[in-house]
Design an enzyme around this catalytic site. Structure first.
Site, PDB file in Angstrom:
ATOM      1  N   ASN A 168       1.744   2.725  -2.986  1.00 10.44           N
ATOM      2  CA  ASN A 168       0.467   3.195  -2.409  1.00 10.44           C
ATOM      3  C   ASN A 168       0.199   4.673  -2.676  1.00 10.44           C
ATOM      4  OD1 ASN A 168       2.479   3.924  -0.608  1.00 10.44           O
ATOM      5  ND2 ASN A 168       1.275   3.511   1.222  1.00 10.44           N
ATOM      6  N   LYS A 191      13.506   5.591  -8.423  1.00 13.00           N
ATOM      7  CA  LYS A 191      13.009   4.277  -8.853  1.00 13.00           C
ATOM      8  C   LYS A 191      11.564   4.136  -8.411  1.00 13.00           C
ATOM      9  CE  LYS A 191      13.020   0.185  -6.926  1.00 13.00           C
ATOM     10  NZ  LYS A 191      11.651  -0.190  -7.351  1.00 13.00           N
ATOM     11  N   PRO A 192      10.641   4.075  -9.384  1.00 11.45           N
ATOM     12  CA  PRO A 192       9.246   3.861  -8.998  1.00 11.45           C
ATOM     13  C   PRO A 192       9.015   2.388  -8.688  1.00 11.45           C
ATOM     14  CG  PRO A 192       9.419   3.964 -11.388  1.00 11.45           C
ATOM     15  CD  PRO A 192      10.816   4.162 -10.845  1.00 11.45           C
ATOM     16  N   GLU A 267      11.197   6.440   5.563  1.00 11.12           N
ATOM     17  CA  GLU A 267       9.808   6.536   6.020  1.00 11.12           C
ATOM     18  C   GLU A 267       9.241   5.131   5.923  1.00 11.12           C
ATOM     19  OE1 GLU A 267       6.202   6.372   5.946  1.00 11.12           O
ATOM     20  OE2 GLU A 267       6.031   7.797   4.275  1.00 11.12           O
ATOM     21  N   CYS A 301       0.841   4.008   5.232  1.00 12.03           N
ATOM     22  CA  CYS A 301       1.701   3.741   6.399  1.00 12.03           C
ATOM     23  C   CYS A 301       1.106   4.336   7.656  1.00 12.03           C
ATOM     24  CB  CYS A 301       3.078   4.359   6.200  1.00 12.03           C
ATOM     25  SG  CYS A 301       3.896   3.755   4.760  1.00 12.03           S
ATOM     26  N   GLU A 475       9.639  14.655   6.143  1.00 12.40           N
ATOM     27  CA  GLU A 475       9.272  15.134   4.808  1.00 12.40           C
ATOM     28  C   GLU A 475       8.153  16.166   4.954  1.00 12.40           C
ATOM     29  OE1 GLU A 475       8.559  11.264   2.846  1.00 12.40           O
ATOM     30  OE2 GLU A 475      10.439  11.638   1.789  1.00 12.40           O
TER      31      GLU A 475
HETATM   32  C1  SIN Z   1       2.330   6.798   3.330  1.00 12.88           C
HETATM   33  O1  SIN Z   1       1.497   5.948   3.532  1.00 12.88           O
HETATM   34  O2  SIN Z   1       3.519   6.500   3.255  1.00 12.88           O
HETATM   35  C2  SIN Z   1       1.992   8.245   3.147  1.00 12.88           C
HETATM   36  C3  SIN Z   1       0.703   8.617   3.692  1.00 12.88           C
HETATM   37  C4  SIN Z   1       0.433  10.093   3.598  1.00 12.88           C
HETATM   38  O3  SIN Z   1       1.252  10.877   3.124  1.00 12.88           O
HETATM   39  O4  SIN Z   1      -0.633  10.478   4.050  1.00 12.88           O
END
Ligand code: SIN
Length: 497
Positions: A168, A191-192, A267, A301, A475
């Site tokens: 994403n 790893k992508p 995360e 997320c 992060e």
């Molecule tokens: C994510 O969805 O993992 C990151 C979202 C963001 O950094 O805004």
């Protein structure tokens, strides 16, 4: 440039075709898989083949880890200022190539070009931030009762780090893991995701051009995620894993890392509530909630998952949100007039549809949208669901799509209880003009991040991360280097006269 990309980009060719890397990057070399196999990267908007990418396995991954181990000592021995200069150059090169990087991202991920450009700038901001943080890794001398010795605490890089990143945010998630790792003197094997490997490979190409020495940033694209993931998790040379993705996969990786007791940053999934109180500025709330719900077609997320609205303003809020959603235009992200692209796969679309069907079967009504593309389409209409309740799957599960269920609550206590009624704890949002309530609610809800009257909360300068089953570690910000540092105590004795 591959013929496939020429076709898919339909006239929007890269100005620097050298950024379209389709091989793996190990020890500074661009290599094919040992067995020559490749996998296809498909454009989610039209299913065209964007590129064929090297499909690595366990043996190549082990070589990448060995290269990272060999390279890390000389890198850690350099001054923080030298490491910082390389990262700063990388940041500049990324910003100098925003357009090409955005085109690559939109072609493989589907998000609209404006969002891709935004993500590239966001990714670059982590690299700039950690280039500066490299110079601010401080030790300490701690007081002690004995006068003939000193207790010194130094911070050292953890060593070889592995990163497993999601589709994403194909560039930003690499940047916020690789930049702090490299800044403090670690090396990395990344790893992508197989859906979107090209963005990370392009970032690695720019890291090389910035002068990052061979072996420090290795990229291992693969369709065999389990094989490569297992190697990264079980190989004792890897001292840390940073993963962004689902809670289910995070738990598997955590178990796999237990054998070598690796440091972990996780995360993971979220179930973000957006609580809208009756004293909120409703237009501001609807605009903010819509941004956080529908950004990247609902595939982040920290997307709002449950909108909780005080009952006295429920209908008014639904009308405001409908106005915003009514301005959206869905389509191929390469078309500048489009506001929202496709979801990543047909499977993802079907998962979202199941959640909507479940809600409708249990009594939910569709206030906007509700259409799903037919055949192999990946398009989901931005949707609003009303008359929803906590026994529906949309209350407890991460939707990861452009569907907004709007729940009702009565009191502040009820809103807090509903917000906390989940195993997740990543992002949350609150809209109110009452200062006391801002503090009370922000402190009472169990989340790693709270946006009060604001939903655009992500940045390189603040700690991003969750609690409960949304993960561990942070992060971004000065907290973002902590996960890549060991703390060493040195007792310096024999200092008496
Ligand atoms: C994510 O969805 O993992 C990151 C979202 C963001 O950094 O805004």
């Amino acid at each position: 440039m591959s013929q496939a990309l020429k076709t898919a980009s339909a006239g929007r060719l890269l100005s620097d075709p050298g950024l379209l890397r389709t091989q793996a990057c190990i020890d500074g070399e661009w290599i094919d898989a040992d067995d020559g196999s490749t996998f296809r990267v498909l454009n989610p908007a039209n299913h065209e083949v964007v590129a064929e990418v090297a499909n690595l396995g366990g043996a190549e991954t082990r070589r990448a880890i060995d290269a990272a181990e060999a390279a890390r000592h000389a890198w850690a021995a350099r001054s923080a200022f030298e490491r910082s200069a390389v990262l700063r150059k990388w940041h500049e090169l990324i910003l100098g190539n925003v357009e090409d990087l955005a085109i690559i991202m939109t072609l493989e991920q589907g998000k609209v070009l404006a969002e891709s450009r935004g993500e590239i700038a966001y990714a670059a901001s982590f690299i700039e931030w950690f280039a500066e943080e490299a110079k601010r890794i401080y030790g300490e001398i701690l007081p002690q009762p004995q006068t003939d010795r000193r207790g010194i605490v130094i911070r050292q890089p953890v060593g070889v780090c592995a990163a497993i990143t999601p589709w994403n945010f194909p560039s930003a998630m690499l940047a916020r893991k690789a930049a702090p790792a490299l800044a403090v003197g670690c090396s990395m094997v990344a790893k992508p995701p197989h859906e979107t490997p090209l963005s990370m490979l392009a970032m690695a190409e720019l890291a090389q051009r910035a002068g990052l020495p061979a072996g420090l940033l290795n990229v291992v694209p693969t369709e065999a995620s389990r094989v490569v993931g297992e190697e990264l998790c079980s190989n004792p040379t890897v001292r840390k894993l940073s993963f962004t993705g689902s809670t289910a996969v995070g738990k598997i990786l955590t178990k796999q890392c237990a054998g070598t007791l690796k440091r972990l940053s996780m995360e993971l999934g979220g179930n973000a509530p957006a609580i809208v109180f009756d004293d909120a500025d409703l237009e501001q709330a609807a605009t903010g909630v819509a941004l956080a719900k529908y950004r990247n077609s609902g595939q982040t997320c920290i997307c709002v998952n449950r909108i909780l609205v005080q009952e006295s303003i429920y209908d008014e809020f639904v009308d405001e949100l409908k106005k915003v959603v009514g301005t959206y235009r869905i389509g191929d992200g390469m078309d500048e007039s489009v506001t929202h692209g496709p979801v990543i796969t047909r499977e993802a679309l079907e998962g979202i549809r199941e959640l909507v069907d479940d809600a409708i079967e249990r009594g939910a009504t569709v206030a906007a949208g509700g259409a799903f593309g037919e055949g192999d389409s990946h398009f989901v209409e931005p949707t609003i669901l009303c008359n929803v309740s906590d026994d529906m799957r949309v209350f407890g599960e991460e939707i990861f799509g452009p569907v907004a269920p709007i729940f009702k609550f009565g009191t502040e206590e009820e809103a807090i209880a509903m917000a906390n009624d989940t195993e997740f704890g990543l992002a949350s949002y609150v809209y109110t003009r009452d200062q006391g309530r801002c503090w009370r609610v922000a402190e009472a809800i169990e989340y790693g991040m709270v946006g009060v009257n604001e939903t655009m909360i992500s940045s390189a300068y603040f700690p991003f991360g969750g609690i409960k089953e949304s993960g561990q570690g942070r992060e971004g910000s000065h907290f973002g280097v902590e996960d890549y540092l060991e703390t060493k105590y040195v007792c310096l004795g024999g200092l008496g006269a």
